[in-house]
Scaffold this active site. Structure first.
Site, PDB file in Angstrom:
ATOM      1  N   CYS A 118       0.823  -1.215   0.000  1.00 16.07           N
ATOM      2  CA  CYS A 118       0.000   0.000   0.000  1.00 16.07           C
ATOM      3  C   CYS A 118       0.857   1.266   0.000  1.00 16.07           C
ATOM      4  O   CYS A 118       1.997   1.259   0.440  1.00 16.07           O
ATOM      5  CB  CYS A 118      -0.857   0.025   1.256  1.00 16.07           C
ATOM      6  SG  CYS A 118      -1.773  -1.479   1.514  1.00 16.07           S
ATOM      7  N   ARG A 135       5.172   0.195  -6.070  1.00 14.78           N
ATOM      8  CA  ARG A 135       5.159  -0.658  -4.877  1.00 14.78           C
ATOM      9  C   ARG A 135       4.182  -1.818  -5.019  1.00 14.78           C
ATOM     10  O   ARG A 135       4.238  -2.768  -4.241  1.00 14.78           O
ATOM     11  CB  ARG A 135       4.764   0.171  -3.651  1.00 14.78           C
ATOM     12  CG  ARG A 135       5.778   1.239  -3.290  1.00 14.78           C
ATOM     13  CD  ARG A 135       5.204   2.201  -2.277  1.00 14.78           C
ATOM     14  NE  ARG A 135       4.854   1.527  -1.052  1.00 14.78           N
ATOM     15  CZ  ARG A 135       5.618   1.485   0.031  1.00 14.78           C
ATOM     16  NH1 ARG A 135       6.775   2.094   0.029  1.00 14.78           N
ATOM     17  NH2 ARG A 135       5.235   0.855   1.108  1.00 14.78           N
ATOM     18  N   TRP A 142      -2.939  -2.656  -1.473  1.00 15.31           N
ATOM     19  CA  TRP A 142      -2.496  -3.994  -1.869  1.00 15.31           C
ATOM     20  C   TRP A 142      -3.198  -4.931  -0.892  1.00 15.31           C
ATOM     21  O   TRP A 142      -2.868  -4.949   0.295  1.00 15.31           O
ATOM     22  CB  TRP A 142      -0.981  -4.071  -1.725  1.00 15.31           C
ATOM     23  CG  TRP A 142      -0.305  -5.234  -2.361  1.00 15.31           C
ATOM     24  CD1 TRP A 142       0.021  -5.362  -3.683  1.00 15.31           C
ATOM     25  CD2 TRP A 142       0.199  -6.408  -1.709  1.00 15.31           C
ATOM     26  NE1 TRP A 142       0.684  -6.547  -3.880  1.00 15.31           N
ATOM     27  CE2 TRP A 142       0.801  -7.208  -2.700  1.00 15.31           C
ATOM     28  CE3 TRP A 142       0.188  -6.868  -0.385  1.00 15.31           C
ATOM     29  CZ2 TRP A 142       1.390  -8.436  -2.413  1.00 15.31           C
ATOM     30  CZ3 TRP A 142       0.770  -8.088  -0.111  1.00 15.31           C
ATOM     31  CH2 TRP A 142       1.362  -8.856  -1.119  1.00 15.31           C
ATOM     32  N   ASN A 176      -1.736   1.856   5.936  1.00 12.33           N
ATOM     33  CA  ASN A 176      -0.858   0.745   5.533  1.00 12.33           C
ATOM     34  C   ASN A 176      -0.544  -0.059   6.785  1.00 12.33           C
ATOM     35  O   ASN A 176      -0.227   0.533   7.817  1.00 12.33           O
ATOM     36  CB  ASN A 176       0.483   1.257   4.987  1.00 12.33           C
ATOM     37  CG  ASN A 176       0.337   2.072   3.727  1.00 12.33           C
ATOM     38  OD1 ASN A 176      -0.737   2.133   3.150  1.00 12.33           O
ATOM     39  ND2 ASN A 176       1.417   2.706   3.309  1.00 12.33           N
ATOM     40  N   GLY A 177      -0.589  -1.367   6.693  1.00 12.81           N
ATOM     41  CA  GLY A 177      -0.240  -2.188   7.859  1.00 12.81           C
ATOM     42  C   GLY A 177      -1.345  -3.181   8.169  1.00 12.81           C
ATOM     43  O   GLY A 177      -2.223  -3.432   7.338  1.00 12.81           O
ATOM     44  N   LYS A 216      15.031 -13.685 -10.894  1.00 17.08           N
ATOM     45  CA  LYS A 216      14.684 -12.591 -11.819  1.00 17.08           C
ATOM     46  C   LYS A 216      13.784 -13.105 -12.926  1.00 17.08           C
ATOM     47  O   LYS A 216      12.782 -12.492 -13.264  1.00 17.08           O
ATOM     48  CB  LYS A 216      15.931 -11.997 -12.478  1.00 17.08           C
ATOM     49  CG  LYS A 216      16.768 -11.003 -11.774  1.00 17.08           C
ATOM     50  CD  LYS A 216      16.162  -9.729 -11.334  1.00 17.08           C
ATOM     51  CE  LYS A 216      15.400  -9.917 -10.051  1.00 17.08           C
ATOM     52  NZ  LYS A 216      15.995  -9.450  -8.851  1.00 17.08           N
ATOM     53  N   LYS A 223       6.959  -4.014  -4.406  1.00 15.37           N
ATOM     54  CA  LYS A 223       8.360  -3.605  -4.292  1.00 15.37           C
ATOM     55  C   LYS A 223       8.849  -3.678  -2.862  1.00 15.37           C
ATOM     56  O   LYS A 223       9.970  -4.075  -2.594  1.00 15.37           O
ATOM     57  CB  LYS A 223       8.495  -2.182  -4.826  1.00 15.37           C
ATOM     58  CG  LYS A 223       9.913  -1.625  -4.787  1.00 15.37           C
ATOM     59  CD  LYS A 223      10.779  -2.321  -5.802  1.00 15.37           C
ATOM     60  CE  LYS A 223      12.216  -1.879  -5.756  1.00 15.37           C
ATOM     61  NZ  LYS A 223      13.067  -2.842  -6.478  1.00 15.37           N
ATOM     62  N   HIS A 229      21.862 -35.064  -7.788  1.00 12.48           N
ATOM     63  CA  HIS A 229      21.183 -35.582  -6.595  1.00 12.48           C
ATOM     64  C   HIS A 229      19.668 -35.391  -6.696  1.00 12.48           C
ATOM     65  O   HIS A 229      18.986 -35.351  -5.677  1.00 12.48           O
ATOM     66  CB  HIS A 229      21.746 -34.904  -5.346  1.00 12.48           C
ATOM     67  CG  HIS A 229      23.208 -35.152  -5.182  1.00 12.48           C
ATOM     68  ND1 HIS A 229      23.718 -36.376  -4.811  1.00 12.48           N
ATOM     69  CD2 HIS A 229      24.273 -34.356  -5.400  1.00 12.48           C
ATOM     70  CE1 HIS A 229      25.035 -36.303  -4.788  1.00 12.48           C
ATOM     71  NE2 HIS A 229      25.399 -35.095  -5.142  1.00 12.48           N
ATOM     72  N   GLU A 245      19.853 -15.969  -8.179  1.00  7.59           N
ATOM     73  CA  GLU A 245      19.321 -14.650  -8.534  1.00  7.59           C
ATOM     74  C   GLU A 245      18.807 -14.638  -9.980  1.00  7.59           C
ATOM     75  O   GLU A 245      17.762 -14.044 -10.262  1.00  7.59           O
ATOM     76  CB  GLU A 245      20.414 -13.592  -8.309  1.00  7.59           C
ATOM     77  CG  GLU A 245      20.035 -12.172  -8.660  1.00  7.59           C
ATOM     78  CD  GLU A 245      18.824 -11.643  -7.906  1.00  7.59           C
ATOM     79  OE1 GLU A 245      18.340 -12.285  -6.961  1.00  7.59           O
ATOM     80  OE2 GLU A 245      18.338 -10.567  -8.298  1.00  7.59           O
ATOM     81  N   GLU A 265      10.168 -14.078 -11.668  1.00  8.88           N
ATOM     82  CA  GLU A 265       9.278 -13.022 -11.170  1.00  8.88           C
ATOM     83  C   GLU A 265       8.776 -12.099 -12.268  1.00  8.88           C
ATOM     84  O   GLU A 265       7.657 -11.596 -12.178  1.00  8.88           O
ATOM     85  CB  GLU A 265       9.895 -12.235 -10.010  1.00  8.88           C
ATOM     86  CG  GLU A 265      11.027 -11.329 -10.355  1.00  8.88           C
ATOM     87  CD  GLU A 265      11.600 -10.622  -9.134  1.00  8.88           C
ATOM     88  OE1 GLU A 265      10.832 -10.236  -8.250  1.00  8.88           O
ATOM     89  OE2 GLU A 265      12.822 -10.452  -9.090  1.00  8.88           O
TER      90      GLU A 265
HETATM   91  C1  F6R Z   1      13.263  -9.534  -6.229  1.00 14.39           C
HETATM   92  C2  F6R Z   1      12.935  -8.620  -5.165  1.00 14.39           C
HETATM   93  C3  F6R Z   1      12.515  -9.184  -3.841  1.00 14.39           C
HETATM   94  C4  F6R Z   1      13.220  -8.386  -2.732  1.00 14.39           C
HETATM   95  C5  F6R Z   1      12.722  -8.848  -1.357  1.00 14.39           C
HETATM   96  C6  F6R Z   1      13.459  -8.125  -0.244  1.00 14.39           C
HETATM   97  O1  F6R Z   1      13.610  -8.854  -7.386  1.00 14.39           O
HETATM   98  O2  F6R Z   1      12.993  -7.439  -5.345  1.00 14.39           O
HETATM   99  O3  F6R Z   1      12.824 -10.528  -3.744  1.00 14.39           O
HETATM  100  O4  F6R Z   1      14.591  -8.594  -2.854  1.00 14.39           O
HETATM  101  O5  F6R Z   1      11.357  -8.572  -1.240  1.00 14.39           O
HETATM  102  O6  F6R Z   1      13.303  -6.749  -0.334  1.00 14.39           O
HETATM  103  P1  F6R Z   1      14.276  -5.768   0.414  1.00 14.39           P
HETATM  104  O7  F6R Z   1      15.636  -5.887  -0.195  1.00 14.39           O
HETATM  105  O8  F6R Z   1      13.688  -4.404   0.185  1.00 14.39           O
HETATM  106  O9  F6R Z   1      14.273  -6.153   1.851  1.00 14.39           O
END
Ligand code: F6R
Length: 604
Positions: free
Chosen positions: A2, A27, A72, A96-97, A481, A599, A500, A477, A484
């Site tokens: 949010c 976000r 959200w 938010n929360g 990427k 985000k 394995h 990673e 997602e």
């Molecule tokens: C992937 C991504 C998420 C964040 C995760 C942690 O591209 O962005 O996996 O890495 O939500 O977020 P932070 O780094 O803000 O704690």
């Protein structure tokens, strides 16, 4: 997650609030709304879906005071009724929360005659403040929120007064200082267009905002002195600047962000790393017995490379824990443990909760984060800011490579203090790190080739990313990427682990990205490539420019410039980011806002 914006001033509030909400879109959200103070009370507008849906229903509103929200969904479906703001009589609220004692408050408010129209926990806030309102909004908010257990950044509007009141507990909130106008927001990017002067709010603080000024209070109603801080991020940095997506812009920005993370922290002359923000004494660094890294998602993957670096360079045993698991795992920590929380946003609820848990053991704490003034940065003794600039695309890119750079810096710093690394090695690494921006540019110059490979394999249902030792975190990673943003199922594996189990899944329909830059495990990696080739997989290798052998064993080689063996993960990261980006582009995905993701994940 949010987003909140609020405005009181002398200009029309609607365009300011809508612009602020659009800057928070990254976000992640599923509905949006506004509450505006008008001549005869408060007008509320809300819709499901995009902010453009909200704009399409807005009349010409004459108002200089209002609050806005992107929701959200957590409690209650993403419907117009559940969208914020929520209203109770003359009070309106955005939040938010999570209200943890919602059920109890709900029953109590029903018994007092209140009716609920939504399924959200937020609606209790509107009713509580309405119940306590006796002509003074701030007192009503204090009384109301004292009944609440849980987390909130919340902003309230009252039909009888031309002001906003906002409060925070465990959810980000910042106030923006203007001239004859003032703002609040859950994220500084919503404020950048209007002001660079901000005041970060702490937990259990409230602010009363009018056009003329802002007063801050604690929950006893006592005034709190606050410091105005300047945001260094430019508005341009938070806009697309001609790129089709924030993600590709941010991938390109790594040429400068890597440099910004290094800036002022290395000396080619002395060959040392200088970390002025680190307050750990020499004695404390020497007596560290263990490092525990706490992080989620991409930041966790960065942490795995951190483990490799701290152990191999500084000789400090390191564990990396997923924040959401750590808290419930009965951790074993001591005063000679350093806990490093890695979080791009500095607001990830799981990581903040895990860090708070770790602090109860009396260990040293350090945060690696990209955003100044966040909750995380206020919870730790030491902070290493990654200085990557605002990252808007949901998929972390430049903040990941900057986290890696911060971990290189920290591990060399510790290694030197603990006399585990001589000055020649440290100097040579520093010189190689300084060259990284130019090498990243060379990879970007080759992006069309990477795009072609992404397009060629974009119909694959499953991808595998393989790496060993320091390339293993980049395999994870790369898979994260890809899945997602392109929704292609992808797995990252330590290449030695393949036989394995996962080898059973390999066929000519599973492309393999093999991270095969030079390292002590290079020969073993080549053997692993042969294993998957024998199962007819198509293999894309990421290898050094000087590797003339690898082409014999694989279908495609994406070459990266030559660097110190330790630093290849930075260059390979850029390649896997480009592969993910171009795969998602080939599939027509909403790259900057992947489905179901946010985000900054501010709920546990
Ligand atoms: C992937 C991504 C998420 C964040 C995760 C942690 O591209 O962005 O996996 O890495 O939500 O977020 P932070 O780094 O803000 O704690």
């Amino acid at each position: 997650m949010c987003g909140i914006v609020g405005y009181v001033g002398n200009r029309q509030a609607t365009p300011i609030l809508i612009d602020g909400l659009k800057r928070l879109e990254y976000r992640g959200y599923d509905s949006a709304g506004l509450a505006m103070l008008v001549d005869n009370g408060i007008s509320v507008y809300k819709t499901e879906g995009k902010i453009s849906n909200l704009e399409s229903i807005l009349p010409d509103i004459k108002s200089t005071c209002g609050i806005g929200h992107t929701r959200w969904a957590t409690q209650g479906a993403p419907t117009t009724t559940n969208a914020h703001p929520h209203v109770s009589g003359n009070i309106s609220v955005v939040h938010n929360g999570i209200i943890e004692n919602y059920e109890e408050l709900y029953e109590w408010l029903i018994s007092k005659g209140y009716e609920f129209v939504s399924e959200t926990d937020t609606e209790v806030l509107a009713h509580l403040v309405h119940m306590y309102y006796k002509g003074d909004l701030i007192s009503a908010v204090i009384e109301g929120l004292k009944k609440v257990k849980g987390s909130y950044a919340a902003a309230f509007l009252c039909a009888e007064t031309n002001k906003l009141v906002a409060a925070r507990k465990e959810s980000p909130l910042v106030a923006g200082v203007g001239n004859g106008e003032n703002f609040i927001a859950s994220d500084v990017t919503a404020l950048l267009k209007n002001t660079s002067q901000v005041i970060y709010m702490n937990d259990l603080e409230l602010v009363q905002v009018t056009a003329q000024g802002m007063q801050f209070f604690d929950f006893d109603g006592k005034p709190v002195e606050k410091k105005v801080e300047k945001i260094e991020w430019s508005l341009e940095a938070a806009e697309k600047s001609g790129y089709p997506h924030f993600m590709i812009k941010e991938i390109h920005e790594q040429v400068t962000s890597v440099n910004d993370t290094l800036m002022g922290r290395i000396s080619e002359i002395s060959g040392d790393v200088i970390l002025q923000d680190i307050t750990l004494t020499l004695e404390e660094i020497k007596s560290l017995e263990r490092i525990v890294i706490l992080a989620c998602g991409t930041s966790y993957n960065a942490g795995l490379l951190g483990k490799y670096l701290f152990e191999s360079l500084a000789g400090i045993h390191t564990d990396v824990d997923i924040s959401s698991e750590f808290r419930y795992a009965n951790p074993v920590l001591s005063k000679s443990t350093l806990v490093i929380a890695i979080s791009q946003s500095g607001e990830t609820a799981d990581t903040i909760a895990a860090l708070k848990e770790a602090k109860t053991y009396g260990c040293h704490t350090l945060a690696i984060t990209n955003v100044v003034g966040t909750t995380l940065s206020r919870e730790v003794e030491n902070i290493l800011y990654t200085r990557a600039g605002p990252e808007i695309g949901v998929a972390a890119t430049k903040t990941f490579t900057s986290q890696l750079i911060a971990l290189y810096l920290l591990s060399i710093y510790f290694a030197r203090k603990r006399r585990k690394m001589d000055i020649d090695k440290s100097k040579s690494l520093i010189i190689s790190m300084k060259l990284l921006p130019g090498l990243i540019q060379q990879i970007l110059n080759n992006k069309e080739f990477i795009q072609k490979q992404a397009q060629r394999f974009s119909n694959a249902k499953d991808y595998f990313f393989l790496g060993r030792s320091l390339n293993f975190p980049i395999a994870l990673e790369g898979a994260l990427k890809l899945k997602e943003i392109s929704y292609i199922h992808a797995e990252g594996y330590a290449a030695g682990e393949l036989k394995h189990g996962p080898l059973a899944l390999i066929s000519n329909e599973t492309p393999i990205v093999a991270l095969a830059t030079r390292s002590s495990t290079y020969d073993k990696m080549v053997n692993n490539i042969k294993e998957v080739k024998a199962r007819r997989a198509q293999v894309i290798a990421i290898a050094g420019m000087d590797d003339t052998e690898i082409g014999k064993y694989v279908d495609v080689v994406i070459k990266v410039p030559i660097t110190d063996e330790l630093l290849y993960p930075i260059l390979s990261s850029v390649v896997v980011q480009l592969l993910a980006y171009y795969s998602a582009q080939a599939l027509g995905c909403t790259i900057d806002k992947p489905r179901n993701l946010a985000k900054s994940v501010t709920v546990e």
